[in-house]
Scaffold this motif. Sequence first.
Motif, PDB file in Angstrom:
ATOM      1  N   LEU A 118      41.537  36.167  44.655  1.00 47.09           N
ATOM      2  CA  LEU A 118      41.444  35.017  43.756  1.00 47.09           C
ATOM      3  C   LEU A 118      42.071  35.349  42.408  1.00 47.09           C
ATOM      4  CD1 LEU A 118      37.675  34.049  44.250  1.00 47.09           C
ATOM      5  CD2 LEU A 118      39.647  32.826  45.162  1.00 47.09           C
ATOM      6  N   THR A 119      42.612  34.326  41.771  1.00 46.68           N
ATOM      7  CA  THR A 119      43.037  34.433  40.383  1.00 46.68           C
ATOM      8  C   THR A 119      42.206  33.444  39.581  1.00 46.68           C
ATOM      9  OG1 THR A 119      45.268  35.078  41.019  1.00 46.68           O
ATOM     10  CG2 THR A 119      44.970  34.252  38.775  1.00 46.68           C
ATOM     11  N   VAL A 120      41.476  33.963  38.603  1.00 49.07           N
ATOM     12  CA  VAL A 120      40.613  33.143  37.750  1.00 49.07           C
ATOM     13  C   VAL A 120      41.247  33.085  36.364  1.00 49.07           C
ATOM     14  CG1 VAL A 120      38.297  32.893  36.765  1.00 49.07           C
ATOM     15  CG2 VAL A 120      38.583  33.874  39.055  1.00 49.07           C
ATOM     16  N   ASN A 121      41.389  31.865  35.851  1.00 50.11           N
ATOM     17  CA  ASN A 121      41.953  31.662  34.515  1.00 50.11           C
ATOM     18  C   ASN A 121      40.908  30.930  33.678  1.00 50.11           C
ATOM     19  OD1 ASN A 121      43.350  30.453  32.249  1.00 50.11           O
ATOM     20  ND2 ASN A 121      45.245  31.049  33.268  1.00 50.11           N
ATOM     21  N   ILE A 122      40.458  31.575  32.602  1.00 52.15           N
ATOM     22  CA  ILE A 122      39.464  30.992  31.696  1.00 52.15           C
ATOM     23  C   ILE A 122      40.094  30.918  30.311  1.00 52.15           C
ATOM     24  CG2 ILE A 122      37.180  31.234  30.648  1.00 52.15           C
ATOM     25  CD1 ILE A 122      36.393  32.871  33.164  1.00 52.15           C
ATOM     26  N   ALA A 123      40.343  29.690  29.873  1.00 54.74           N
ATOM     27  CA  ALA A 123      40.914  29.447  28.543  1.00 54.74           C
ATOM     28  C   ALA A 123      42.172  30.281  28.304  1.00 54.74           C
ATOM     29  CB  ALA A 123      39.874  29.702  27.461  1.00 54.74           C
ATOM     30  N   GLY A 124      43.030  30.358  29.323  1.00 51.85           N
ATOM     31  CA  GLY A 124      44.290  31.062  29.176  1.00 51.85           C
ATOM     32  C   GLY A 124      44.245  32.546  29.485  1.00 51.85           C
ATOM     33  N   LYS A 125      43.066  33.100  29.692  1.00 45.85           N
ATOM     34  CA  LYS A 125      42.941  34.517  30.049  1.00 45.85           C
ATOM     35  C   LYS A 125      42.797  34.610  31.561  1.00 45.85           C
ATOM     36  CE  LYS A 125      40.902  35.906  25.698  1.00 45.85           C
ATOM     37  NZ  LYS A 125      39.773  36.518  25.018  1.00 45.85           N
ATOM     38  N   GLN A 126      43.713  35.334  32.174  1.00 46.04           N
ATOM     39  CA  GLN A 126      43.791  35.373  33.628  1.00 46.04           C
ATOM     40  C   GLN A 126      43.335  36.716  34.174  1.00 46.04           C
ATOM     41  OE1 GLN A 126      47.093  33.277  35.539  1.00 46.04           O
ATOM     42  NE2 GLN A 126      47.639  35.238  36.447  1.00 46.04           N
ATOM     43  N   GLN A 127      42.603  36.667  35.297  1.00 46.08           N
ATOM     44  CA  GLN A 127      42.143  37.886  35.971  1.00 46.08           C
ATOM     45  C   GLN A 127      42.380  37.718  37.473  1.00 46.08           C
ATOM     46  OE1 GLN A 127      40.663  40.743  34.511  1.00 46.08           O
ATOM     47  NE2 GLN A 127      40.918  41.616  36.522  1.00 46.08           N
ATOM     48  N   HIS A 128      43.086  38.660  38.078  1.00 45.03           N
ATOM     49  CA  HIS A 128      43.301  38.647  39.519  1.00 45.03           C
ATOM     50  C   HIS A 128      42.227  39.516  40.166  1.00 45.03           C
ATOM     51  CE1 HIS A 128      45.953  39.570  43.222  1.00 45.03           C
ATOM     52  NE2 HIS A 128      45.245  38.479  43.419  1.00 45.03           N
ATOM     53  N   ILE A 129      41.492  38.952  41.103  1.00 45.26           N
ATOM     54  CA  ILE A 129      40.383  39.654  41.741  1.00 45.26           C
ATOM     55  C   ILE A 129      40.703  39.853  43.207  1.00 45.26           C
ATOM     56  CG2 ILE A 129      37.925  39.546  42.322  1.00 45.26           C
ATOM     57  CD1 ILE A 129      37.690  37.561  39.897  1.00 45.26           C
ATOM     58  N   THR A 130      40.721  41.105  43.652  1.00 47.96           N
ATOM     59  CA  THR A 130      40.839  41.423  45.058  1.00 47.96           C
ATOM     60  C   THR A 130      39.724  42.395  45.415  1.00 47.96           C
ATOM     61  OG1 THR A 130      42.388  43.224  44.659  1.00 47.96           O
ATOM     62  CG2 THR A 130      43.343  41.076  45.174  1.00 47.96           C
ATOM     63  N   GLU A 131      39.127  42.168  46.555  1.00 51.98           N
ATOM     64  CA  GLU A 131      38.015  43.020  46.979  1.00 51.98           C
ATOM     65  C   GLU A 131      37.811  42.888  48.478  1.00 51.98           C
ATOM     66  OE1 GLU A 131      35.176  45.820  46.563  1.00 51.98           O
ATOM     67  OE2 GLU A 131      36.230  44.989  44.853  1.00 51.98           O
ATOM     68  N   GLN A 132      37.623  44.007  49.129  1.00 49.91           N
ATOM     69  CA  GLN A 132      37.250  44.001  50.542  1.00 49.91           C
ATOM     70  C   GLN A 132      35.742  44.183  50.603  1.00 49.91           C
ATOM     71  OE1 GLN A 132      39.092  43.644  53.651  1.00 49.91           O
ATOM     72  NE2 GLN A 132      36.973  43.345  54.204  1.00 49.91           N
ATOM     73  N   LEU A 133      35.037  43.160  51.042  1.00 53.25           N
ATOM     74  CA  LEU A 133      33.581  43.226  51.157  1.00 53.25           C
ATOM     75  C   LEU A 133      33.214  43.989  52.415  1.00 53.25           C
ATOM     76  CD1 LEU A 133      32.767  39.510  50.279  1.00 53.25           C
ATOM     77  CD2 LEU A 133      32.785  41.481  48.737  1.00 53.25           C
ATOM     78  N   SER A 134      32.112  44.696  52.361  1.00 50.13           N
ATOM     79  CA  SER A 134      31.647  45.396  53.564  1.00 50.13           C
ATOM     80  C   SER A 134      30.985  44.399  54.486  1.00 50.13           C
ATOM     81  CB  SER A 134      30.688  46.514  53.176  1.00 50.13           C
ATOM     82  OG  SER A 134      29.575  45.989  52.515  1.00 50.13           O
ATOM     83  N   LYS A 135      31.000  44.712  55.755  1.00 52.75           N
ATOM     84  CA  LYS A 135      30.392  43.805  56.737  1.00 52.75           C
ATOM     85  C   LYS A 135      29.003  44.262  57.076  1.00 52.75           C
ATOM     86  CE  LYS A 135      34.517  41.968  58.784  1.00 52.75           C
ATOM     87  NZ  LYS A 135      35.117  41.503  59.976  1.00 52.75           N
TER      88      LYS A 135
END
Length: 135
Positions: A118-135
């Motif tokens: 996911l890429t989250v943008n809050i008031a112009g500040k962007q953060q790319h989030i990648t994560e492999q969740l455990s099953k």
Amino acid sequence: ILDDAIGTAKGNIAAHFQLVEGKAVTNADANSVHTNFDDNNNLLIKSFGTVKMVDEEGKVSYSYRKEKERPAFAFQQQKDNDKTISFTTILLPYAGTAPTVTVTTGPKMNLNTGFIDLTVNIAGKQQHITEQLSK
């Protein structure tokens, strides 16, 4: 919040929210609601994707048989088959004016395999989030 509705049940699926008593500002077209307190302790709730926002009845009781109304709403999706449907919702505390928030799903996003992109943008500040969740 990444929330999956898994299973064979069909129908109207919803993620429900209730706020503290007081005024809430809703924008059904943007699938968002935010509080509007003078002390600047506010919360923005926004859902993304193909959801419909609907108002609901909300109540709270701090003593026996004495109810107070409070804002309540749900983000709804129709589930017509056995496939999993997902809700992507941001809960963002803020002060001042409610910020503009966007969430973009990346090409590797796959909750079935537990991979978040996911890429989250809050008031112009962007953060790319990648994560492999455990099953």
